[in-house]
Design a protein around this motif. Structure first.
Motif, PDB file in Angstrom:
ATOM      1  N   LEU A  90       0.854  -1.335  -0.069  1.00  0.00           N
ATOM      2  CA  LEU A  90      -0.010   0.005   0.207  1.00  0.00           C
ATOM      3  C   LEU A  90       0.863   1.082  -0.071  1.00  0.00           C
ATOM      4  N   GLN A 102      -1.813   3.457   3.568  1.00  0.00           N
ATOM      5  CA  GLN A 102      -1.530   2.699   4.928  1.00  0.00           C
ATOM      6  C   GLN A 102      -1.888   3.400   6.046  1.00  0.00           C
ATOM      7  N   ASP A 139      -4.550   2.624   9.043  1.00  0.00           N
ATOM      8  CA  ASP A 139      -3.791   2.445  10.286  1.00  0.00           C
ATOM      9  C   ASP A 139      -4.771   3.210  11.510  1.00  0.00           C
TER      10      ASP A 139
END
Length: 82
Positions: free
Chosen positions: A55, A60, A64
């Motif tokens: 990614l 990402q 996250d």
């Protein structure tokens, strides 16, 4: 050229939505030429199933921060949309 990447989760993505993206990806050269002649835009589309592809950092970071509910994420010429 428009670079388009679509990141999704297999568990949450509709089959119909994926088929639409695949249709855009699999256009013939004639169809791409018609699109270019009409819009002046050349495009490249990539599908990425989260967990199976690397990614981009910004994608990402969104996952996250927000988990899988951040998906799907669309990246167009580096701009991230979710």
């Amino acid at each position: 050229m428009k670079q388009i990447s679509y990141f999704y989760s297999a568990e949450n993505e509709s089959e119909i939505n994926l088929e639409i993206w695949k249709m855009f990806m699999n256009q013939s050269e004639d169809e791409r030429k018609i699109h270019l002649d009409f819009t002046g835009i050349v495009f490249d589309i990539q599908l990425g199933e989260v967990g199976k592809v690397d990614l981009p950092e910004r994608v990402q970071m969104l996952i996250d921060k927000n988990g899988m509910k951040a998906l799907p994420i669309l990246v167009v010429n580096g701009a991230v949309y979710n």
